[in-house]
Design a protein around this motif. Structure first.
Motif, PDB file in Angstrom:
ATOM      1  N   THR A 208      18.460 -24.662   6.044  1.00  0.00           N
ATOM      2  CA  THR A 208      19.185 -24.119   4.887  1.00  0.00           C
ATOM      3  C   THR A 208      18.596 -24.505   3.712  1.00  0.00           C
ATOM      4  N   TYR A 209      18.394 -23.664   2.619  1.00  0.00           N
ATOM      5  CA  TYR A 209      17.895 -23.691   1.471  1.00  0.00           C
ATOM      6  C   TYR A 209      18.829 -23.217   0.335  1.00  0.00           C
ATOM      7  N   THR A 210      18.471 -23.802  -1.002  1.00  0.00           N
ATOM      8  CA  THR A 210      19.192 -23.130  -2.052  1.00  0.00           C
ATOM      9  C   THR A 210      18.403 -22.259  -2.580  1.00  0.00           C
ATOM     10  N   ALA A 211      18.789 -21.507  -3.431  1.00  0.00           N
ATOM     11  CA  ALA A 211      18.201 -20.418  -4.139  1.00  0.00           C
ATOM     12  C   ALA A 211      16.768 -20.750  -4.768  1.00  0.00           C
ATOM     13  N   ALA A 212      16.655 -22.132  -5.277  1.00  0.00           N
ATOM     14  CA  ALA A 212      15.479 -22.442  -5.758  1.00  0.00           C
ATOM     15  C   ALA A 212      14.446 -23.063  -4.740  1.00  0.00           C
ATOM     16  N   GLY A 213      15.157 -23.058  -3.366  1.00  0.00           N
ATOM     17  CA  GLY A 213      14.022 -23.338  -2.172  1.00  0.00           C
ATOM     18  C   GLY A 213      14.213 -24.834  -1.860  1.00  0.00           C
ATOM     19  N   ARG A 214      15.153 -25.456  -2.272  1.00  0.00           N
ATOM     20  CA  ARG A 214      15.404 -26.895  -2.057  1.00  0.00           C
ATOM     21  C   ARG A 214      16.098 -27.174  -0.727  1.00  0.00           C
ATOM     22  N   ALA A 215      15.732 -27.674   0.237  1.00  0.00           N
ATOM     23  CA  ALA A 215      16.364 -27.992   1.593  1.00  0.00           C
ATOM     24  C   ALA A 215      17.535 -28.731   1.473  1.00  0.00           C
ATOM     25  N   ILE A 216      18.455 -28.133   2.310  1.00  0.00           N
ATOM     26  CA  ILE A 216      20.090 -28.783   2.146  1.00  0.00           C
ATOM     27  C   ILE A 216      20.254 -29.645   3.474  1.00  0.00           C
ATOM     28  N   GLU A 217      20.043 -28.841   4.605  1.00  0.00           N
ATOM     29  CA  GLU A 217      20.096 -29.569   5.941  1.00  0.00           C
ATOM     30  C   GLU A 217      19.384 -28.880   6.989  1.00  0.00           C
ATOM     31  N   TRP A 218      19.015 -29.883   7.831  1.00  0.00           N
ATOM     32  CA  TRP A 218      18.288 -29.416   9.391  1.00  0.00           C
ATOM     33  C   TRP A 218      19.389 -29.656  10.312  1.00  0.00           C
ATOM     34  N   THR A 219      19.616 -28.674  11.177  1.00  0.00           N
ATOM     35  CA  THR A 219      21.032 -28.597  11.860  1.00  0.00           C
ATOM     36  C   THR A 219      20.426 -28.384  13.504  1.00  0.00           C
ATOM     37  N   ASP A 220      21.150 -29.083  14.576  1.00  0.00           N
ATOM     38  CA  ASP A 220      20.887 -28.892  15.836  1.00  0.00           C
ATOM     39  C   ASP A 220      22.034 -28.316  16.306  1.00  0.00           C
ATOM     40  N   ASP A 221      22.440 -27.094  16.495  1.00  0.00           N
ATOM     41  CA  ASP A 221      23.740 -26.532  17.217  1.00  0.00           C
ATOM     42  C   ASP A 221      23.734 -26.330  18.724  1.00  0.00           C
ATOM     43  N   ARG A 222      24.475 -26.751  19.705  1.00  0.00           N
ATOM     44  CA  ARG A 222      24.434 -26.687  20.991  1.00  0.00           C
ATOM     45  C   ARG A 222      25.702 -25.882  21.336  1.00  0.00           C
ATOM     46  N   TYR A 223      25.404 -24.795  21.866  1.00  0.00           N
ATOM     47  CA  TYR A 223      26.688 -23.838  22.196  1.00  0.00           C
ATOM     48  C   TYR A 223      26.899 -23.890  23.892  1.00  0.00           C
TER      49      TYR A 223
END
Length: 253
Positions: A208-223
């Motif tokens: 996910t990124y901010t409106a300015a394109g700055r990365a916030i998080e990198w997530t691995d979700d396992r359902y």
């Protein structure tokens, strides 16, 4: 090749359950009534009902009448919503628990995803997510160093970290990239989700990124299998849905 008769009946019943014709806890018509409705044998009806039971949509209580256990939880990617926002919109009770929150060096992949220097510090968070009290997803997230201080201050039972960092620091996710594949449950996944080791899990990784394109998080979700359905709408007029097979397809952890 067309679908068999029992699959057609199962799909009709599935749509009726999703549409609310058979609410949670209600009973389906008897096998004889269903057979009469579709003018098929009771054996064909049993096949259709067994298919829905295998999906966890229905169960049984004393006799042949089947009870609706749940309605399908469908998550769309048309809007960028957090897990908690989506769950609430579905009418589910959502809860979360942070199990691990630690600072460590970023792996090469994490650094590349977050546009950070290799080996730079990131905040790693392991969470267990529940819907209606049921464990459905294990979430492993690395937060960029500029976001980490806000995430460290959130309580362990914070339902939505994204909502928390938006409220406390004005950090808002505007864009997202999603990768979806299937993996086998490792020991930690199996223990937290209450499944057997090597059971199939649906994995969603997203950045996910901010409106300015700055990365916030990198997530691995396992359902856990059967706990959620991902919905993607596309058309010939729009860009085609991309399908990528990478070297890490099928990797577990």
């Amino acid at each position: 090749m067309g679908r068999s008769r029992y699959e057609e009946i199962a799909e009709s019943l599935r749509q009726a359950i999703r549409g609310g014709a058979y609410p949670l806890g209600s009973r389906l018509p008897s096998e004889s009534d269903l057979a009469a409705r579709w003018e098929v044998s009771r054996g064909t009806v049993r096949q259709a009902v067994a298919l829905l039971a295998s999906e966890g949509l229905i169960g049984s209580r004393q006799g042949a009448r089947r009870v609706v256990l749940r309605q399908e939880r469908r998550q769309s990617f048309q809007q960028l919503n957090s897990f908690a926002q989506w769950a609430r919109a579905m009418g589910c009770e959502v809860s979360s628990r942070i199990l691990v929150r630690t600072t460590r060096p970023a792996t090469d992949e994490e650094a590349a995803r977050l546009d950070a220097e290799p080996g730079s510090e990131v905040l790693y968070v392991l969470r267990l997510r529940r819907l209606d009290g049921e464990p459905v997803m294990v979430e492993r997230t690395v937060y960029a160093n500029w976001v980490a201080p806000v995430v460290r201050e959130l309580p362990e039972d914070c339902v939505s970290i994204m909502d928390g960092i938006a409220e406390r620091a004005g950090i808002v996710a505007q864009y997202g990239e999603h990768l979806i594949d299937a993996v086998a449950a490792g020991s930690e996944d199996a223990r937290l989700l209450g499944v057997r080791r090597a059971s199939p899990l649906l994995r969603q990784r997203h950045l996910t990124y901010t409106a300015a394109g700055r990365a916030i998080e990198w997530t691995d979700d396992r359902y856990r299998a059967g706990s959620v359905v991902f919905n993607v709408m596309n058309s010939a007029a729009a860009a085609p849905l991309e399908r990528h097979a990478g070297p890490d397809v099928g990797a577990g952890g």
